[in-house]
Design a protein around this motif. Structure first.
Motif, PDB file in Angstrom:
ATOM      1  N   THR A  75       0.831  -1.203   0.000  1.00 11.35           N
ATOM      2  CA  THR A  75       0.000   0.000   0.000  1.00 11.35           C
ATOM      3  C   THR A  75       0.865   1.250   0.000  1.00 11.35           C
ATOM      4  O   THR A  75       0.591   2.218  -0.726  1.00 11.35           O
ATOM      5  N   CYS A  76       1.921   1.231   0.803  1.00 10.73           N
ATOM      6  CA  CYS A  76       2.818   2.380   0.893  1.00 10.73           C
ATOM      7  C   CYS A  76       3.552   2.618  -0.427  1.00 10.73           C
ATOM      8  O   CYS A  76       3.757   3.758  -0.841  1.00 10.73           O
ATOM      9  N   LEU A  77       3.952   1.556  -1.099  1.00  8.05           N
ATOM     10  CA  LEU A  77       4.618   1.702  -2.395  1.00  8.05           C
ATOM     11  C   LEU A  77       3.701   2.381  -3.406  1.00  8.05           C
ATOM     12  O   LEU A  77       4.117   3.286  -4.140  1.00  8.05           O
ATOM     13  N   LEU A  78       2.458   1.954  -3.450  1.00 10.77           N
ATOM     14  CA  LEU A  78       1.501   2.568  -4.370  1.00 10.77           C
ATOM     15  C   LEU A  78       1.303   4.044  -4.051  1.00 10.77           C
ATOM     16  O   LEU A  78       1.253   4.890  -4.956  1.00 10.77           O
ATOM     17  N   ASP A 104       3.697  11.828   6.366  1.00  9.72           N
ATOM     18  CA  ASP A 104       3.619  11.011   7.577  1.00  9.72           C
ATOM     19  C   ASP A 104       2.172  10.658   7.915  1.00  9.72           C
ATOM     20  O   ASP A 104       1.885   9.548   8.367  1.00  9.72           O
ATOM     21  N   GLY A 105       1.271  11.614   7.698  1.00 11.39           N
ATOM     22  CA  GLY A 105      -0.120  11.415   8.094  1.00 11.39           C
ATOM     23  C   GLY A 105      -0.873  10.424   7.240  1.00 11.39           C
ATOM     24  O   GLY A 105      -1.854   9.829   7.701  1.00 11.39           O
ATOM     25  N   ILE A 106      -0.425  10.214   5.983  1.00 15.48           N
ATOM     26  CA  ILE A 106      -1.160   9.294   5.093  1.00 15.48           C
ATOM     27  C   ILE A 106      -0.300   8.097   4.688  1.00 15.48           C
ATOM     28  O   ILE A 106      -0.587   7.416   3.696  1.00 15.48           O
ATOM     29  N   ASP A 107       0.743   7.832   5.451  1.00 14.92           N
ATOM     30  CA  ASP A 107       1.578   6.635   5.265  1.00 14.92           C
ATOM     31  C   ASP A 107       2.389   6.630   3.975  1.00 14.92           C
ATOM     32  O   ASP A 107       2.749   5.552   3.481  1.00 14.92           O
ATOM     33  N   VAL A 108       2.655   7.790   3.414  1.00 10.99           N
ATOM     34  CA  VAL A 108       3.617   7.816   2.320  1.00 10.99           C
ATOM     35  C   VAL A 108       5.004   7.551   2.900  1.00 10.99           C
ATOM     36  O   VAL A 108       5.828   6.857   2.305  1.00 10.99           O
ATOM     37  N   ASN A 109       5.240   8.123   4.079  1.00 12.23           N
ATOM     38  CA  ASN A 109       6.415   7.761   4.871  1.00 12.23           C
ATOM     39  C   ASN A 109       6.000   6.670   5.844  1.00 12.23           C
ATOM     40  O   ASN A 109       5.031   6.820   6.581  1.00 12.23           O
ATOM     41  N   LEU A 110       6.729   5.563   5.834  1.00 12.77           N
ATOM     42  CA  LEU A 110       6.385   4.437   6.696  1.00 12.77           C
ATOM     43  C   LEU A 110       7.539   4.184   7.667  1.00 12.77           C
ATOM     44  O   LEU A 110       8.712   4.294   7.289  1.00 12.77           O
ATOM     45  N   TYR A 111       7.177   3.834   8.903  1.00 12.74           N
ATOM     46  CA  TYR A 111       8.193   3.652   9.934  1.00 12.74           C
ATOM     47  C   TYR A 111       8.068   2.266  10.555  1.00 12.74           C
ATOM     48  O   TYR A 111       6.956   1.780  10.803  1.00 12.74           O
ATOM     49  N   PHE A 141       9.184   0.502  13.853  1.00 10.06           N
ATOM     50  CA  PHE A 141       9.690   0.748  15.204  1.00 10.06           C
ATOM     51  C   PHE A 141      10.484   2.050  15.260  1.00 10.06           C
ATOM     52  O   PHE A 141      11.587   2.117  15.811  1.00 10.06           O
ATOM     53  N   GLY A 142       9.904   3.089  14.659  1.00  7.24           N
ATOM     54  CA  GLY A 142      10.482   4.415  14.725  1.00  7.24           C
ATOM     55  C   GLY A 142      11.494   4.741  13.651  1.00  7.24           C
ATOM     56  O   GLY A 142      11.926   5.894  13.539  1.00  7.24           O
ATOM     57  N   LYS A 143      11.899   3.761  12.854  1.00  2.02           N
ATOM     58  CA  LYS A 143      12.883   3.996  11.812  1.00  2.02           C
ATOM     59  C   LYS A 143      12.213   4.041  10.442  1.00  2.02           C
ATOM     60  O   LYS A 143      11.389   3.181  10.120  1.00  2.02           O
ATOM     61  N   SER A 144      12.564   5.069   9.650  1.00  5.62           N
ATOM     62  CA  SER A 144      11.972   5.231   8.328  1.00  5.62           C
ATOM     63  C   SER A 144      12.362   4.069   7.418  1.00  5.62           C
ATOM     64  O   SER A 144      13.520   3.641   7.386  1.00  5.62           O
ATOM     65  N   VAL A 145      11.378   3.554   6.681  1.00  3.50           N
ATOM     66  CA  VAL A 145      11.605   2.415   5.781  1.00  3.50           C
ATOM     67  C   VAL A 145      11.808   2.936   4.356  1.00  3.50           C
ATOM     68  O   VAL A 145      10.910   3.573   3.800  1.00  3.50           O
ATOM     69  N   PRO A 146      12.967   2.691   3.728  1.00  6.55           N
ATOM     70  CA  PRO A 146      13.189   3.151   2.353  1.00  6.55           C
ATOM     71  C   PRO A 146      12.379   2.328   1.356  1.00  6.55           C
ATOM     72  O   PRO A 146      11.952   1.202   1.660  1.00  6.55           O
ATOM     73  N   LEU A 147      12.187   2.873   0.160  1.00  2.02           N
ATOM     74  CA  LEU A 147      11.403   2.180  -0.861  1.00  2.02           C
ATOM     75  C   LEU A 147      12.031   0.844  -1.248  1.00  2.02           C
ATOM     76  O   LEU A 147      11.320  -0.126  -1.514  1.00  2.02           O
ATOM     77  N   SER A 148      13.356   0.796  -1.285  1.00  3.74           N
ATOM     78  CA  SER A 148      14.022  -0.460  -1.645  1.00  3.74           C
ATOM     79  C   SER A 148      13.690  -1.563  -0.644  1.00  3.74           C
ATOM     80  O   SER A 148      13.499  -2.725  -1.031  1.00  3.74           O
ATOM     81  N   ALA A 149      13.595  -1.217   0.626  1.00  2.00           N
ATOM     82  CA  ALA A 149      13.249  -2.201   1.649  1.00  2.00           C
ATOM     83  C   ALA A 149      11.793  -2.649   1.493  1.00  2.00           C
ATOM     84  O   ALA A 149      11.466  -3.823   1.711  1.00  2.00           O
ATOM     85  N   MET A 150      10.908  -1.721   1.108  1.00  5.30           N
ATOM     86  CA  MET A 150       9.505  -2.090   0.882  1.00  5.30           C
ATOM     87  C   MET A 150       9.387  -3.085  -0.265  1.00  5.30           C
ATOM     88  O   MET A 150       8.648  -4.072  -0.178  1.00  5.30           O
TER      89      MET A 150
END
Length: 300
Positions: free
Chosen positions: A224-227, A254-261, A263-272
């Motif tokens: 969902t975040c990737l999309l 941040d409010g609509i989950d374009v940025n995903l975390y 346990f407090g750490k930002s998840v890069p697109l490559s990791a998604m």
């Protein structure tokens, strides 16, 4: 390979031959788009406008484009998984009418049988989801187009991965079902609940901290975040061009989950991408393994 091709072709033909199964899968995303545009669009628009800092103006076109991009990202994230459950009913029908016994006493390997079900379900689901994606792009063009060609192609990759994930997940779950009634019950539960646990209906940023941590382990959340990232990148670039402060743009993300975390750490697109691809491989392998472990036809 020839046997696999024949099995997959047989399953695919039966799916399209069953008009009820085909049209129910095809019309589901269209119905969702109508419902989203009718009921959720105004909620999203009002929520977004009210969250903007006082004195910060946004054009009507940009506002509509932002809402439409968020809507179609949610729709595609849900449809790729829920439609796969509908397209994967053939495996259960074969158990219900006894056709599976004919396969298991034939020279066809169980791994080939499993792969045939998977490939046919994936192909039929992809036809539906890519059709839904095309319709969504048409809707986006009427609201506010800020989508670049590269992001549109990346969204195609997102839809492909999510569809394969949905096919693998539904294959593993449907493997244990033996009647159409059980399939309908599971399909209803998935249709009702999946949109919430993947963050499509409501951003997980709006949930409690504990639930956010739990949902961060679900592969569908990353799909969902990737999309959202790819379908909404253009509107965020336009916001910055319109003079929005970078802090405001990041707050919206941040409010609509374009940025995903996690346990407090930002998840890069490559990791998604890695998480979603890994989930596809894991559940696909599990599905094939389940078929191989079933040694006797009567256990089906």
């Amino acid at each position: 390979m020839k046997t696999l091709r024949n099995v997959a072709r047989r399953d695919l033909k039966l799916f399209f031959k069953d008009k009820g199964m085909f049209f129910s899968a095809l019309i589901t995303p269209i119905i969702l788009l109508v419902l989203y545009a009718t009921f959720l669009a105004k909620v999203y628009r009002d929520s977004f406008a009210s969250a903007l800092p006082e004195g910060l103006q946004i054009s009507e076109k940009l506002l509509n484009g932002t809402v439409a991009s968020q809507l179609i990202a949610a729709l595609l994230a849900v449809s790729c998984v829920t439609v796969s459950f509908c397209a994967n009913l053939l495996m259960i029908q074969d158990k219900a009418n006894g056709s599976i016994c004919d396969f298991t006493v034939s020279p066809v390997r169980r791994s080939t049988l499993a792969a045939g079900y998977y490939l046919a379900s994936a192909a039929s689901t992809l036809i539906v989801t890519f059709s839904a994606y095309a319709v969504c792009l048409g809707y986006l063009a009427t609201q506010g187009w800020y989508l670049s060609l590269s992001d549109a192609l990346l969204a195609v990759c997102d839809v492909l991965l999510l569809t394969l994930f949905g096919t693998a997940l539904s294959s593993c779950i449907n493997f244990f079902l033996k009647t159409n009634g059980q399939a309908s019950a599971v399909g209803t539960i998935v249709s009702a609940g999946y949109g919430f646990i993947c963050g499509a209906y409501m951003p997980i940023a709006s949930f409690g901290k504990g639930l956010q941590k739990v949902l961060s382990f679900f592969p569908g959340t990353y799909g969902t975040c990737l999309l959202r990232n790819h379908l909404m990148r253009g509107v965020f670039a336009e916001m910055e061009n319109a003079g929005f402060p970078s802090q405001v743009v990041e707050s919206i993300k941040d409010g609509i989950d374009v940025n995903l975390y996690f346990f407090g750490k930002s998840v890069p697109l490559s990791a998604m991408f890695a998480v979603l691809f890994g989930a596809v491989v894991l559940f696909t392998g599990l599905f094939v393994l389940l078929h191989v472990l079933r040694r006797h036809a009567k256990t089906y």
